[in-house]
Design an enzyme around this catalytic site. Sequence first.
Site, PDB file in Angstrom:
ATOM      1  N   GLU A   1     -24.838 -17.660  24.368  1.00 43.02           N
ATOM      2  CA  GLU A   1     -24.698 -16.233  24.680  1.00 43.02           C
ATOM      3  C   GLU A   1     -24.772 -15.947  26.168  1.00 43.02           C
ATOM      4  O   GLU A   1     -24.322 -14.884  26.607  1.00 43.02           O
ATOM      5  CB  GLU A   1     -25.768 -15.437  23.937  1.00 43.02           C
ATOM      6  CG  GLU A   1     -25.558 -15.510  22.421  1.00 43.02           C
ATOM      7  CD  GLU A   1     -26.376 -14.513  21.652  1.00 43.02           C
ATOM      8  OE1 GLU A   1     -27.405 -14.055  22.183  1.00 43.02           O
ATOM      9  OE2 GLU A   1     -25.989 -14.211  20.503  1.00 43.02           O
ATOM     10  N   VAL A   2     -25.358 -16.844  26.929  1.00 42.66           N
ATOM     11  CA  VAL A   2     -25.460 -16.632  28.379  1.00 42.66           C
ATOM     12  C   VAL A   2     -24.617 -17.703  29.078  1.00 42.66           C
ATOM     13  O   VAL A   2     -24.847 -18.903  28.875  1.00 42.66           O
ATOM     14  CB  VAL A   2     -26.929 -16.701  28.852  1.00 42.66           C
ATOM     15  CG1 VAL A   2     -26.996 -16.534  30.366  1.00 42.66           C
ATOM     16  CG2 VAL A   2     -27.777 -15.641  28.165  1.00 42.66           C
TER      17      VAL A   2
ATOM     18  N   HIS B   1     -28.079 -23.615  30.294  1.00 45.38           N
ATOM     19  CA  HIS B   1     -29.527 -23.614  30.067  1.00 45.38           C
ATOM     20  C   HIS B   1     -29.839 -24.576  28.945  1.00 45.38           C
ATOM     21  O   HIS B   1     -29.124 -24.651  27.955  1.00 45.38           O
ATOM     22  CB  HIS B   1     -30.050 -22.215  29.741  1.00 45.38           C
ATOM     23  CG  HIS B   1     -29.260 -21.483  28.704  1.00 45.38           C
ATOM     24  ND1 HIS B   1     -28.021 -20.920  28.971  1.00 45.38           N
ATOM     25  CD2 HIS B   1     -29.510 -21.217  27.401  1.00 45.38           C
ATOM     26  CE1 HIS B   1     -27.558 -20.355  27.874  1.00 45.38           C
ATOM     27  NE2 HIS B   1     -28.435 -20.522  26.894  1.00 45.38           N
TER      28      HIS B   1
END
Length: 125
Positions: free
Chosen positions: A105-106, A110
């Site tokens: 989603e980002v 990460h």
Amino acid sequence: MPIDPTLPYDDNNIFAKILRGEIPCNKVYEDDAVLAFHDIAPQAPAHILVIPKGRYVSWDDFSARANDTEIAGFIRIVGKIAREQGYVQPGYRLLANVGADGGQEVPHLHVHLFAGKPLGRMIAE
Ligand code: 5GP
């Protein structure tokens, strides 16, 4: 909303804003190349996000474009954070979602670091 990992890096993504200090985070670790902070919506007793400071959209982008020093450094730091947090024994889980099917989603690479309880099945039914 899942992101398209083939798009160019978006400097307005939420983690870019955290890196620029425009949005606060609960920091666990920082050096010249890496920032680690607690996830805002933890899915385990410990849920840390580890991100490189470089402009990489995803694991795909990072593994294709980052140089060997960046990649080795990032992996060593993920391991070091887990060790320093005391997660090696009884154990922890790493996760990097890529693209829509991965649930990313980002659009800034990460690695999720989960710990603090038995983490159950690797992938939900
Ligand atoms: P993804 O689904 O992209 O692999 O994971 C994105 C993660 O970022 C989610 O676990 C979500 O809770 C976390 N997150 C989204 N916005 C923020 C934020 O502003 N601060 C922090 N600390 N975590 C965030």
